[in-house]
Design an enzyme around this catalytic site. Structure first.
Site, PDB file in Angstrom:
ATOM      1  N   HIS A  79       7.547 -16.513 -17.422  1.00 53.44           N
ATOM      2  CA  HIS A  79       7.415 -15.683 -18.636  1.00 53.44           C
ATOM      3  C   HIS A  79       5.874 -15.642 -19.331  1.00 53.44           C
ATOM      4  CE1 HIS A  79       8.480 -19.692 -20.451  1.00 53.44           C
ATOM      5  NE2 HIS A  79       7.733 -19.295 -21.462  1.00 53.44           N
ATOM      6  N   GLY A 124       1.522 -17.426 -22.277  1.00 54.49           N
ATOM      7  CA  GLY A 124       2.611 -17.731 -21.450  1.00 54.49           C
ATOM      8  C   GLY A 124       2.139 -18.288 -20.109  1.00 54.49           C
ATOM      9  N   PHE A 125       2.557 -17.454 -19.014  1.00 49.89           N
ATOM     10  CA  PHE A 125       2.135 -17.740 -17.672  1.00 49.89           C
ATOM     11  C   PHE A 125       2.565 -19.098 -17.066  1.00 49.89           C
ATOM     12  CE2 PHE A 125      -0.915 -14.647 -18.904  1.00 49.89           C
ATOM     13  CZ  PHE A 125      -0.976 -13.717 -18.062  1.00 49.89           C
ATOM     14  N   HIS A 126       4.014 -19.283 -17.440  1.00 45.95           N
ATOM     15  CA  HIS A 126       4.415 -20.584 -16.888  1.00 45.95           C
ATOM     16  C   HIS A 126       6.030 -20.551 -16.966  1.00 45.95           C
ATOM     17  CE1 HIS A 126       4.587 -21.173 -21.462  1.00 45.95           C
ATOM     18  NE2 HIS A 126       5.576 -21.833 -21.154  1.00 45.95           N
ATOM     19  N   ALA A 127       6.634 -21.249 -16.497  1.00 50.47           N
ATOM     20  CA  ALA A 127       8.208 -21.504 -16.379  1.00 50.47           C
ATOM     21  C   ALA A 127       8.665 -22.741 -16.932  1.00 50.47           C
ATOM     22  CB  ALA A 127       8.847 -21.187 -15.044  1.00 50.47           C
TER      23      ALA A 127
END
Length: 139
Positions: free
Chosen positions: A97, A49-52
């Site tokens: 997230h 993840g590690f993004h929006a």
């Protein structure tokens, strides 16, 4: 905490032969489904993840196994244990997230309201916070 405010719970059907869950757009998923993908085979210790997303709406469900989903709206954070194929997590636009602690058998299924679009991603947390702040100034 209200980050994951719209968590569709799917209707579990079945009998002695086994279980079945049917998922329908605009009924079980709060939008038209344009893309479906799933994550599996995640190695021990790997985080994803590690993004929006600026616009994308998603609903995620662990159809097998488990993982932890961290949601962050820029002011609140929430960790959700995903380990029930009848329960899901709604990921709104502009929610950072991350997923971690995947069980060896985890299959994370995701329904999205748009096709893949790299320009919709925010992959830097500082830029995400800046976008949230800018959004607040414009409302």
């Amino acid at each position: 905490m209200s980050i994951a405010c719209e968590n569709p719970e799917f209707r579990l059907l079945g009998d002695e032969r086994g279980s079945l869950i049917a998922v329908e757009a605009h009924k079980d998923i709060p939008f038209a489904i344009a893309r479906v993908y799933y994550i599996f085979g995640t190695k021990e210790g790997v985080e994803r993840g590690f993004h929006a997303h600026k616009e994308l709406k998603q609903v995620a469900v662990a159809v097998r196994g488990s993982c932890i989903m961290k949601l962050d709206d820029g002011s609140e954070q929430q960790d959700i244990l995903m380990n029930d194929p009848a329960k899901s997590v709604y990921i709104a636009p502009m929610v950072w997230h991350e997923m971690r602690e995947f069980s060896e058998d985890c299959v994370l299924l995701v329904f999205a309201d748009q096709a893949y679009d790299e320009s919709d991603y925010i992959r830097n947390y500082t830029q995400f916070l800046e976008a949230i702040e800018q959004q607040g100034k414009n409302t």
